[in-house]
Every structure is written in C-alpha cells, then in structure tokens.
Design a protein around this motif. Structure first.
Motif, PDB file in Angstrom:
ATOM      1  N   GLN A 112      19.279  13.158  -4.412  1.00 52.08           N
ATOM      2  CA  GLN A 112      19.606  12.496  -5.671  1.00 52.08           C
ATOM      3  C   GLN A 112      18.413  11.770  -6.285  1.00 52.08           C
ATOM      4  O   GLN A 112      18.237  11.761  -7.491  1.00 52.08           O
ATOM      5  N   SER A 113      17.621  11.122  -5.419  1.00 47.97           N
ATOM      6  CA  SER A 113      16.663  10.163  -5.963  1.00 47.97           C
ATOM      7  C   SER A 113      15.227  10.673  -6.016  1.00 47.97           C
ATOM      8  O   SER A 113      14.371  10.040  -6.625  1.00 47.97           O
ATOM      9  N   LEU A 114      14.952  11.822  -5.370  1.00 52.39           N
ATOM     10  CA  LEU A 114      13.569  12.312  -5.389  1.00 52.39           C
ATOM     11  C   LEU A 114      13.437  13.526  -6.301  1.00 52.39           C
ATOM     12  O   LEU A 114      14.349  14.355  -6.393  1.00 52.39           O
ATOM     13  N   GLN A 115      12.289  13.611  -6.966  1.00 52.67           N
ATOM     14  CA  GLN A 115      11.991  14.775  -7.802  1.00 52.67           C
ATOM     15  C   GLN A 115      11.713  15.982  -6.903  1.00 52.67           C
ATOM     16  O   GLN A 115      11.287  15.801  -5.768  1.00 52.67           O
ATOM     17  N   PRO A 116      11.931  17.210  -7.419  1.00 53.19           N
ATOM     18  CA  PRO A 116      11.658  18.404  -6.592  1.00 53.19           C
ATOM     19  C   PRO A 116      10.255  18.403  -5.980  1.00 53.19           C
ATOM     20  O   PRO A 116      10.099  18.712  -4.804  1.00 53.19           O
ATOM     21  N   ALA A 117       9.248  18.010  -6.777  1.00 54.51           N
ATOM     22  CA  ALA A 117       7.868  18.019  -6.255  1.00 54.51           C
ATOM     23  C   ALA A 117       7.729  17.042  -5.086  1.00 54.51           C
ATOM     24  O   ALA A 117       6.991  17.293  -4.132  1.00 54.51           O
ATOM     25  N   GLN A 118       8.460  15.920  -5.167  1.00 55.29           N
ATOM     26  CA  GLN A 118       8.397  14.920  -4.092  1.00 55.29           C
ATOM     27  C   GLN A 118       9.144  15.423  -2.858  1.00 55.29           C
ATOM     28  O   GLN A 118       8.720  15.202  -1.729  1.00 55.29           O
ATOM     29  N   ILE A 134       9.383  18.421  -1.901  1.00 55.05           N
ATOM     30  CA  ILE A 134       8.580  19.436  -1.219  1.00 55.05           C
ATOM     31  C   ILE A 134       7.520  18.768  -0.345  1.00 55.05           C
ATOM     32  O   ILE A 134       7.221  19.228   0.745  1.00 55.05           O
ATOM     33  N   ARG A 135       6.996  17.636  -0.819  1.00 51.53           N
ATOM     34  CA  ARG A 135       5.913  16.984  -0.063  1.00 51.53           C
ATOM     35  C   ARG A 135       6.425  16.116   1.087  1.00 51.53           C
ATOM     36  O   ARG A 135       5.700  15.876   2.039  1.00 51.53           O
ATOM     37  N   LEU A 136       7.659  15.663   0.973  1.00 48.71           N
ATOM     38  CA  LEU A 136       8.199  14.781   2.011  1.00 48.71           C
ATOM     39  C   LEU A 136       8.142  15.399   3.416  1.00 48.71           C
ATOM     40  O   LEU A 136       7.690  14.735   4.358  1.00 48.71           O
ATOM     41  N   PRO A 137       8.560  16.691   3.589  1.00 41.26           N
ATOM     42  CA  PRO A 137       8.487  17.282   4.932  1.00 41.26           C
ATOM     43  C   PRO A 137       7.077  17.298   5.504  1.00 41.26           C
ATOM     44  O   PRO A 137       6.905  17.198   6.720  1.00 41.26           O
ATOM     45  N   LEU A 138       6.072  17.401   4.629  1.00 45.72           N
ATOM     46  CA  LEU A 138       4.688  17.370   5.119  1.00 45.72           C
ATOM     47  C   LEU A 138       4.399  16.033   5.784  1.00 45.72           C
ATOM     48  O   LEU A 138       3.746  15.962   6.825  1.00 45.72           O
ATOM     49  N   TRP A 139       4.903  14.962   5.178  1.00 42.80           N
ATOM     50  CA  TRP A 139       4.694  13.628   5.743  1.00 42.80           C
ATOM     51  C   TRP A 139       5.523  13.444   7.011  1.00 42.80           C
ATOM     52  O   TRP A 139       5.060  12.838   7.979  1.00 42.80           O
ATOM     53  N   LEU A 140       6.759  13.980   6.996  1.00 49.36           N
ATOM     54  CA  LEU A 140       7.601  13.895   8.199  1.00 49.36           C
ATOM     55  C   LEU A 140       6.928  14.644   9.350  1.00 49.36           C
ATOM     56  O   LEU A 140       6.885  14.155  10.483  1.00 49.36           O
ATOM     57  N   GLY A 141       6.382  15.820   9.046  1.00 52.24           N
ATOM     58  CA  GLY A 141       5.680  16.583  10.073  1.00 52.24           C
ATOM     59  C   GLY A 141       4.408  15.876  10.507  1.00 52.24           C
ATOM     60  O   GLY A 141       4.073  15.841  11.689  1.00 52.24           O
ATOM     61  N   TRP A 194       0.859  -1.180   0.000  1.00 53.56           N
ATOM     62  CA  TRP A 194       0.000   0.000   0.000  1.00 53.56           C
ATOM     63  C   TRP A 194       0.894   1.228   0.000  1.00 53.56           C
ATOM     64  O   TRP A 194       1.726   1.366   0.904  1.00 53.56           O
ATOM     65  N   TYR A 195       0.761   2.082  -1.004  1.00 51.07           N
ATOM     66  CA  TYR A 195       1.665   3.228  -1.142  1.00 51.07           C
ATOM     67  C   TYR A 195       0.880   4.534  -1.294  1.00 51.07           C
ATOM     68  O   TYR A 195       0.811   5.099  -2.373  1.00 51.07           O
ATOM     69  N   PRO A 196       0.280   5.051  -0.202  1.00 45.83           N
ATOM     70  CA  PRO A 196      -0.548   6.256  -0.350  1.00 45.83           C
ATOM     71  C   PRO A 196       0.249   7.564  -0.388  1.00 45.83           C
ATOM     72  O   PRO A 196      -0.354   8.622  -0.432  1.00 45.83           O
ATOM     73  N   TRP A 197       1.597   7.520  -0.358  1.00 46.22           N
ATOM     74  CA  TRP A 197       2.374   8.770  -0.280  1.00 46.22           C
ATOM     75  C   TRP A 197       2.902   9.171  -1.662  1.00 46.22           C
ATOM     76  O   TRP A 197       3.057   8.339  -2.544  1.00 46.22           O
ATOM     77  N   PRO A 198       3.224  10.465  -1.804  1.00 47.48           N
ATOM     78  CA  PRO A 198       3.614  10.965  -3.137  1.00 47.48           C
ATOM     79  C   PRO A 198       5.119  10.898  -3.415  1.00 47.48           C
ATOM     80  O   PRO A 198       5.645  11.740  -4.105  1.00 47.48           O
TER      81      PRO A 198
END
Lengths: 376, 140
Positions: free
Chosen positions: B24-30, B32-39, A128-132
C-alpha cells in the motif's frame, strides 16, 4: 586444483551451538522484540489515531517512557540477534530437505526483516536515511512481518523450545576438554547479557538525562541545543525566518479572535513542566509558560473538549498542520507556549508560539503556530 | 498441536498484513529495491559478521590450548566481543560525525568517545586477565 569442501553442520564443534542456548537467547530476544513492537505500535497510533481509539493525555510522561523503551529495546536487540544467529549458524549448512524448506523460508523472512528493521531504526535515530524507500512506512510494515514470522518460527520450534525451556545437561565436546574450550553455557549467557548491558548503558543517556555524560554511543545529548533542549527541525529547515512586525495569531471557533504577540503575552499565563519526547528516542524535561489551550477555547466560545487543528508557519513537511484530539485540548497542562526554561522561545523551538501537550510525540508538538481552528 | 496451529495461523495473518501495508505505502520502484536491502542485511550478518565471530572464536580457542591459558581465555574472549559489538554500534556514529541534520544531532566527539570506551573495555579486560593469571602463579 580442488576447492576445499564447503562446511557442513558438523564443521562447528563448539557445544554452544545447542538448542538450549538458542532457547535462552531466543527468549531474551523475544522479550526485546515484544517490548519494541508494542511501544512502536503505541507510537504509530499516537501519530495515526484510528477513530475507535482514545489515547489519554495522562500520564504526562507516558510517551517519553514508551519511546525511550522502544529505542532502548531495539538497540539492545542488536547484540541479542547477533548472538542468536551465531548459535544457530551451523544450521545454515545443514543438508536442505524438502520438508524443511518452508521453515527455512520463514526463517529467511524473519532474519532479513529483523536485521533490516534494527538497521534502519538505528540509523533513523541519527537522522540518516541512505535507503531508497520511506522510513516510517517501511519500518511499520516490517514490524508486522517480523511479528508474523516470529509466531510462525515459534510454532515450528515449539517442541524444541519446550524440551529446552529448563536447564538440560551440558554436552561436552569430545575433541577438547572443557577446561580448554573455556566457555560454558553460563559463561556465554553472562557475556551476551554483558554485551547487551554495555550497549544499553552507553546509549540510554539520550532518554534518561542522568546517564547523559556516559552515553558515548548515543546520537543525542538531552541538554545540548538552544535553551538546553535539542532540536529536530530547525527554523531554517522549516523555512521560517522569523515573524513580520504585523504578525497575528488567530483562533477560529464560534467566534474568530486575533492577537498580536503582545496581546498573547497579556493573556493569563500558565506553567507546565513537560518533556519533549521525540520518536527518535531522545527526551528532555522542560519548563514551559504560555496560555492554556482550554482557556483559548473558552475565549472563542468553544467547549474545552474540542478537536483543534493546529496550523504552523513551517513550509512543507508532514507536520505543518496537526490535530489536537479533545482529551489533549482539554488537559490543563496543554499550552500554547510562549516561553521555555525562563526565556522567550528560541526561533528553533517555535518562536513566537508552539504547542506543548502531555504524553505526545515531539513531532506533534507543533512549532511556529499562527492559527488554531476548532473542528468540532 | 492446537497451540502450534493457532500460533502459525496468527503468524501468517500478521505477516500478510505487513506485506499488504508494504504494498500500500511503497511505490513500485521502492518495492523492487527493498528486497535488495533485505538480502543485503542477510549477507552482512550471515557472510560477514557471524563468520568473523566464528573465525575469531576459532583463533581464540586455538590460542587457548597453550599452557595455563584456559584460565585467562575468558577475559580475552569477552574483551574481544565487547570491543566488537560496541565498535559495530559506533560505526554509523563515526561515519556521520559532523554531518548531523543540525548541531543538536550527533553533538559528541564520537571518535574520542569511541576510543575512550574501547580503552576502558580493554583496560578492564586486561585487569581481569592479570588477576586470573596471578591466581595460577600463586597456586603452582
């Protein structure tokens, strides 16, 4: 109307918010994190082997054990992390000081990275991969960030850890006699260890088939699937509807050879008892029959220790083409398998032919193979 | 001091390596969204999970002030904790029941299994609770 005052460090009267408790639970969590990190690193190197590293093909069940441990240690880290965060929770309301700001930042990195890592790791076992963001790359990079932040955290807390490494006198809360608060430190340790064991026992059955029946919280049952074996990518998902009547298997090396399915069946067959061990942690042993890769290499005039490119008929996906390192190609257990558990391979298991090798992650046990190329 | 400095130096090095891998491995759009998930996960544990545990712990401790309850509070607290942690692990399984990528992913009846597991934990807790309470009665 006046809002109630926000809580302070003193708002939490339980004597269990104590550095000794944090040290003990922190130790357990550190062991789980270390096991998870090392087994994860092994799995990463299996899939992206750097030129300087030679991974042996034996022991045959090594990957089954390490990846089972990876998912197991990650799963039981969930209750341990929650217990650790509970113990140090009052610190969240301590007065901010400039001196401690850097430390707080490192803890924020550690907690957020570890919580997200465990979360996405666990959901990955459910596919399950709901993250972007991509799972594999993020999971790997976060692992290094966690280990880094953890070392900084240990460096900062080392004096406190040393003071509380051995048992210290228990502080009794002034407001309540211990008989009423009920829980002692030992009681808390027992409860946390019990919670971790409970979570462990109810999930380990996906890696250890003997515990399968009670693995009520496991996303996999090792004996469910065609021919008693689970499937990660079905033939339908891989875009392989079956094989045409004129299907041929080819191997190109010093000579190029081509076989029909019946000709493959007429070649000398060998048997291997090898597990399928998936990166998602589940594994199951199985009985495979087919032609040894080293025998095929011999037939086309290549040495047994050759690097071999394996080409699948599957469409798309990261693993349509894989490489078999020389140690694995030469291993007598490594087969181009045609049969599984006494029957012809099911289409979902890679009919008409698939690779099965010892000590390899499931994603590299390429299915629907129609071509082998000797690279060196 | 040397140990601490070495640990910190290695820590910063590994951490930066991880950040570099991420860049290296994540696109800029990704990215930007990663910190939202970390938070998001920090908010989930620091503002939902742990406060819930603290609040339930506070209620249990309050309840335990009653006569003789200090003998049985352990069973109550442990049962609640075990029910909580196993339910937390079960939530994704329950949400994804029947939505597996293929029939061999999530093949169990997780609702039935989860109910059975919770019933077992509660029954075991109840047994301990009754044993502990009967001990008090015998003594008095």
């Amino acid at each position: 109307m006046k809002l109630p005052a926000p809580p302070t460090e003193k708002s939490f009267p339980s004597p269990l918010h104590h550095p000794r408790v944090a040290t003990v639970i922190g130790r357990w969590l550190a062991v789980a994190v270390l096991v998870c990190f090392l087994t994860g690193l092994f799995s990463h190197f299996q899939q992206h082997t750097p030129a300087w590293l030679h991974i042996p093909s034996r022991p045959a069940s090594l990957y089954r054990v390490t990846q089972g441990l990876h998912v197991f240690s990650g799963t039981i880290a969930v209750p341990l992390l929650l217990a650790k965060l509970w113990t140090v929770y009052p610190k969240l309301f301590a007065k901010p000081e400039l001196k401690g700001l850097l430390e707080k930042a490192s803890i924020l990195v550690l907690v957020s990275a570890m919580a997200l890592e465990l979360f996405i790791g666990y959901l990955n076992t459910l596919q399950w991969y709901p993250w972007p963001f991509p799972f594999k790359e993020t999971h790997y990079a976060l692992a290094w960030i966690i280990i880094g932040a953890l070392l900084v955290h240990i460096a900062v807390k080392l004096p406190l850890i040393r003071t509380h490494w051995r048992r210290t006198a228990e502080v009794v809360a002034e407001s309540l006699p211990p008989a009423i608060t009920g829980m002692t430190r030992r009681g808390l340790f027992r409860t946390v260890a019990g919670a971790a064991s409970l979570v462990g026992i109810s999930t380990i059955g996906q890696s250890v088939p003997a515990f399968g029946p009670i693995a009520v919280l496991a996303p996999r049952k090792p004996n469910v699937g065609p021919q008693g074996l689970p499937v990660n990518r079905t033939a339908e998902a891989a875009g392989v509807p079956g094989i045409p009547a004129d299907w041929r298997f080819t191997i190109s090396g010093p000579q190029q050879l081509s076989y029909t399915i019946d000709q493959l069946r007429a070649l000398p067959q060998s048997r291997s008892d090898l597990p399928i061990a998936c990166v998602e942690g589940w594994s199951q042993g199985a009985r495979w029959e087919g032609i040894r890769i080293r025998d095929l290499l011999h037939l086309c005039g290549a040495p047994a220790s050759s690097r071999v490119r394996v080409v699948s008929m599957e469409k798309g996906g990261f693993y349509a083409t894989t490489e078999l390192p020389p140690e694995f190609a030469a291993d007598p257990l490594t087969l181009l398998a045609l049969r599984l558990n006494g029957g012809e391979l099911a289409l979902d298991h890679g009919f008409p032919a698939r690779i099965i090798a010892p000590n390899r992650p499931g994603v590299l046990q390429t299915k629907w193979v129609h071509r082998l190329e000797v690279i060196s | 001091m040397k140990t601490r400095a070495a640990l910190a130096a290695f820590g910063v090095g590994f951490g930066l390596w991880g950040v570099w891998l991420m860049l290296q491995s994540l696109q800029p759009a990704q990215l930007i969204r990663l910190p939202l998930w970390l938070g998001g996960v920090v908010i989930a544990d620091d503002f939902i999970l742990v406060p819930t545990t603290v609040a339930v712990g506070w209620l249990v401790t309050r309840w335990s002030i009653g006569p003789d309850r200090h003998r049985t509070v352990g069973a109550v607290r442990t049962t609640l904790l075990y029910v909580g942690i196993t339910t937390l692990i079960a939530i994704p399984l329950l949400l994804r029941q029947g939505k597996g990528a293929n029939p061999t992913v999530l093949p169990r009846d997780y609702l039935r299994d989860w109910l059975l597991l919770e019933a077992t934990i509660i029954l075991a807790g109840l047994a301990v609770f009754l044993i502990q309470r009967s001990r008090i009665t015998q003594r008095s």
